[in-house]
Design a protein around this motif. Structure first.
Motif, PDB file in Angstrom:
ATOM      1  N   ARG A 206       0.831  -1.200   0.000  1.00 42.73           N
ATOM      2  CA  ARG A 206       0.000   0.000   0.000  1.00 42.73           C
ATOM      3  C   ARG A 206       0.873   1.261   0.000  1.00 42.73           C
ATOM      4  NH1 ARG A 206      -5.417  -0.910   1.941  1.00 42.73           N
ATOM      5  NH2 ARG A 206      -5.740  -3.120   2.436  1.00 42.73           N
ATOM      6  N   GLU A 207       0.282   2.377  -0.366  1.00 37.66           N
ATOM      7  CA  GLU A 207       0.989   3.644  -0.336  1.00 37.66           C
ATOM      8  C   GLU A 207       1.176   4.103   1.106  1.00 37.66           C
ATOM      9  OE1 GLU A 207      -1.090   6.472  -2.659  1.00 37.66           O
ATOM     10  OE2 GLU A 207      -0.812   5.398  -4.568  1.00 37.66           O
ATOM     11  N   GLU A 208       2.264   4.818   1.326  1.00 33.03           N
ATOM     12  CA  GLU A 208       2.528   5.336   2.661  1.00 33.03           C
ATOM     13  C   GLU A 208       1.519   6.420   3.026  1.00 33.03           C
ATOM     14  OE1 GLU A 208       6.490   6.670   3.018  1.00 33.03           O
ATOM     15  OE2 GLU A 208       7.399   4.699   2.603  1.00 33.03           O
ATOM     16  N   GLY A 209       1.146   6.404   4.286  1.00 38.07           N
ATOM     17  CA  GLY A 209       0.217   7.418   4.765  1.00 38.07           C
ATOM     18  C   GLY A 209       0.907   8.742   5.010  1.00 38.07           C
ATOM     19  N   ARG A 210       0.130   9.751   5.385  1.00 47.89           N
ATOM     20  CA  ARG A 210       0.676  11.072   5.641  1.00 47.89           C
ATOM     21  C   ARG A 210       1.493  11.050   6.925  1.00 47.89           C
ATOM     22  NH1 ARG A 210      -3.805  15.617   5.263  1.00 47.89           N
ATOM     23  NH2 ARG A 210      -1.865  16.826   5.520  1.00 47.89           N
ATOM     24  N   PRO A 211       2.649  11.698   6.942  1.00 42.80           N
ATOM     25  CA  PRO A 211       3.474  11.715   8.158  1.00 42.80           C
ATOM     26  C   PRO A 211       2.850  12.591   9.237  1.00 42.80           C
ATOM     27  CG  PRO A 211       4.441  13.126   6.482  1.00 42.80           C
ATOM     28  CD  PRO A 211       3.281  12.421   5.821  1.00 42.80           C
ATOM     29  N   ASP A 212       3.243  12.305  10.481  1.00 45.63           N
ATOM     30  CA  ASP A 212       2.784  13.092  11.625  1.00 45.63           C
ATOM     31  C   ASP A 212       3.695  14.322  11.740  1.00 45.63           C
ATOM     32  OD1 ASP A 212       1.879  14.145  13.985  1.00 45.63           O
ATOM     33  OD2 ASP A 212       1.811  12.220  15.040  1.00 45.63           O
ATOM     34  N   ILE A 213       3.213  15.459  11.271  1.00 39.51           N
ATOM     35  CA  ILE A 213       4.024  16.671  11.234  1.00 39.51           C
ATOM     36  C   ILE A 213       4.353  17.151  12.652  1.00 39.51           C
ATOM     37  CG2 ILE A 213       4.168  19.033  10.397  1.00 39.51           C
ATOM     38  CD1 ILE A 213       4.247  16.946   8.213  1.00 39.51           C
ATOM     39  N   VAL A 214       3.402  17.068  13.565  1.00 33.19           N
ATOM     40  CA  VAL A 214       3.629  17.556  14.925  1.00 33.19           C
ATOM     41  C   VAL A 214       4.725  16.756  15.603  1.00 33.19           C
ATOM     42  CG1 VAL A 214       2.553  17.927  17.175  1.00 33.19           C
ATOM     43  CG2 VAL A 214       1.249  18.372  15.077  1.00 33.19           C
ATOM     44  N   LYS A 215       4.655  15.433  15.458  1.00 30.40           N
ATOM     45  CA  LYS A 215       5.678  14.587  16.087  1.00 30.40           C
ATOM     46  C   LYS A 215       7.047  14.816  15.447  1.00 30.40           C
ATOM     47  CE  LYS A 215       6.615   9.789  17.361  1.00 30.40           C
ATOM     48  NZ  LYS A 215       6.129   8.380  17.307  1.00 30.40           N
ATOM     49  N   ARG A 216       7.070  15.032  14.157  1.00 27.93           N
ATOM     50  CA  ARG A 216       8.346  15.262  13.471  1.00 27.93           C
ATOM     51  C   ARG A 216       8.980  16.581  13.914  1.00 27.93           C
ATOM     52  NH1 ARG A 216       8.487  14.719   7.041  1.00 27.93           N
ATOM     53  NH2 ARG A 216       8.107  12.562   7.697  1.00 27.93           N
ATOM     54  N   MET A 217       8.167  17.631  14.031  1.00 32.34           N
ATOM     55  CA  MET A 217       8.713  18.920  14.450  1.00 32.34           C
ATOM     56  C   MET A 217       9.193  18.887  15.896  1.00 32.34           C
ATOM     57  SD  MET A 217       8.674  20.596  11.722  1.00 32.34           S
ATOM     58  CE  MET A 217       9.284  22.103  12.448  1.00 32.34           C
ATOM     59  N   ASN A 218       8.501  18.128  16.750  1.00 33.14           N
ATOM     60  CA  ASN A 218       8.960  18.001  18.137  1.00 33.14           C
ATOM     61  C   ASN A 218      10.307  17.285  18.197  1.00 33.14           C
ATOM     62  OD1 ASN A 218       6.699  19.313  19.126  1.00 33.14           O
ATOM     63  ND2 ASN A 218       5.554  17.399  19.424  1.00 33.14           N
ATOM     64  N   ALA A 219      10.492  16.250  17.358  1.00 37.66           N
ATOM     65  CA  ALA A 219      11.769  15.543  17.333  1.00 37.66           C
ATOM     66  C   ALA A 219      12.890  16.446  16.826  1.00 37.66           C
ATOM     67  CB  ALA A 219      11.653  14.293  16.463  1.00 37.66           C
ATOM     68  N   ILE A 220      12.600  17.263  15.798  1.00 32.98           N
ATOM     69  CA  ILE A 220      13.622  18.184  15.284  1.00 32.98           C
ATOM     70  C   ILE A 220      13.993  19.229  16.335  1.00 32.98           C
ATOM     71  CG2 ILE A 220      14.054  19.951  13.531  1.00 32.98           C
ATOM     72  CD1 ILE A 220      12.359  18.320  11.599  1.00 32.98           C
ATOM     73  N   ALA A 221      12.999  19.698  17.088  1.00 28.58           N
ATOM     74  CA  ALA A 221      13.277  20.688  18.133  1.00 28.58           C
ATOM     75  C   ALA A 221      14.161  20.091  19.228  1.00 28.58           C
ATOM     76  CB  ALA A 221      11.976  21.201  18.727  1.00 28.58           C
ATOM     77  N   LYS A 222      13.950  18.826  19.593  1.00 26.44           N
ATOM     78  CA  LYS A 222      14.791  18.183  20.600  1.00 26.44           C
ATOM     79  C   LYS A 222      16.220  18.012  20.096  1.00 26.44           C
ATOM     80  CE  LYS A 222      11.149  15.670  23.060  1.00 26.44           C
ATOM     81  NZ  LYS A 222      10.641  14.336  23.469  1.00 26.44           N
ATOM     82  N   ILE A 223      16.379  17.699  18.809  1.00 19.86           N
ATOM     83  CA  ILE A 223      17.717  17.549  18.247  1.00 19.86           C
ATOM     84  C   ILE A 223      18.462  18.872  18.276  1.00 19.86           C
ATOM     85  CG2 ILE A 223      18.974  17.007  16.132  1.00 19.86           C
ATOM     86  CD1 ILE A 223      16.842  14.956  15.469  1.00 19.86           C
ATOM     87  N   ARG A 224      17.774  19.972  17.975  1.00 20.44           N
ATOM     88  CA  ARG A 224      18.406  21.283  18.011  1.00 20.44           C
ATOM     89  C   ARG A 224      18.840  21.659  19.418  1.00 20.44           C
ATOM     90  NH1 ARG A 224      14.239  24.660  14.024  1.00 20.44           N
ATOM     91  NH2 ARG A 224      14.968  23.714  12.049  1.00 20.44           N
TER      92      ARG A 224
END
Length: 248
Positions: A206-224
């Protein structure tokens, strides 16, 4: 002064035999390999019992109720679910096989009307229903109205339960080969094919679903911030009241 050639310690007949043997070895080394031994059945279960896709009938038996009553709640729900399944995976039309020669022909007519109403509630137009008849063999037995449509299904190309080899000691060659018997894994493959919700999943993902933008941005903020972006799951121990079970 000429030196006499060295004589062989082997007599002439032996030398000829050795030369013939050496020639045979060279010929055997240059010859191509013969056909390899092939097992009587494919070793891989997926090759011996492959899952194939085919258009197969899917049926629902609706038993005739009492005269004046179309469908009971259980059968009405079954027909509605059958209509929804027809909308998802049905191919062609929907056929209703109605028994003829039954004692309760009026009740059969009422049940057929209830089926049309349930199909409409399930999103299928009653105009798509084709009615056919079949003779009743035994009037004392229940003669249902069978709804059928064709759908793409995952199945095996053959039936399970085939035993072409004797598993006992009569066939020593098969017993000593330490190979799987033919029916091994057939029921497992058949069960897997029956449990697949969408047979197309066996052909392509099946095609990939839409990514979780909120979770992705929180992970990027923690990395920064130099923090660990992985999810931290808290494991808490349940607290048992001291009054339960008594204390020491």
């Amino acid at each position: 002064m000429k030196t006499a050639p060295a004589r062989s310690h082997f007599p002439l007949p032996w030398r000829l035999a050795l030369m013939a043997a050496a020639t045979g070895l060279l010929a055997a080394g240059c010859a191509s390999k013969g056909p390899e031994t092939v097992a009587s059945a494919p070793i891989d279960v997926r090759e011996r019992h492959p899952i194939v896709l085919r258009d197969a009938p899917r049926s629902l038996d609706v038993f005739v109720g009492r005269s004046g009553k179309a469908l009971d709640p259980r059968q009405r729900g079954d027909v509605i679910a059958f209509a929804q399944e027809f909308r998802r995976s049905g191919r062609g039309g929907l056929v209703a096989e109605v028994p003829t020669g039954a004692r309760r022909e009026l009740a059969t007519h009422d049940t057929l009307g209830g089926i049309r109403s349930a199909l409409a509630q399930g999103g299928v137009s009653p105009a798509l229903l084709s009615v056919r008849t079949y003779p009743v063999q035994d009037p004392l037995l229940a003669s249902p109205i069978r709804l059928t449509f064709a759908s793409l299904q995952a199945q095996l190309p053959h039936e399970c339960g085939q035993w072409p080899q004797d598993l006992g000691s009569s066939d020593f060659k098969f017993s000593a080969s330490n190979e799987q018997y033919w029916n091994f894994g057939c029921s497992q493959q058949a069960t897997l094919a029956a449990q697949v919700a969408d047979p197309i999943d066996l052909v392509r993902p099946r095609e990939e679903g839409r990514p979780d933008i909120v979770k992705r941005m929180n992970a990027i903020a923690k990395i920064r911030q130099g923090q660990d972006p992985s999810t931290q799951y808290r494991a808490t121990t349940p607290q048992i009241n001291s009054s339960v079970g008594g204390g020491t």
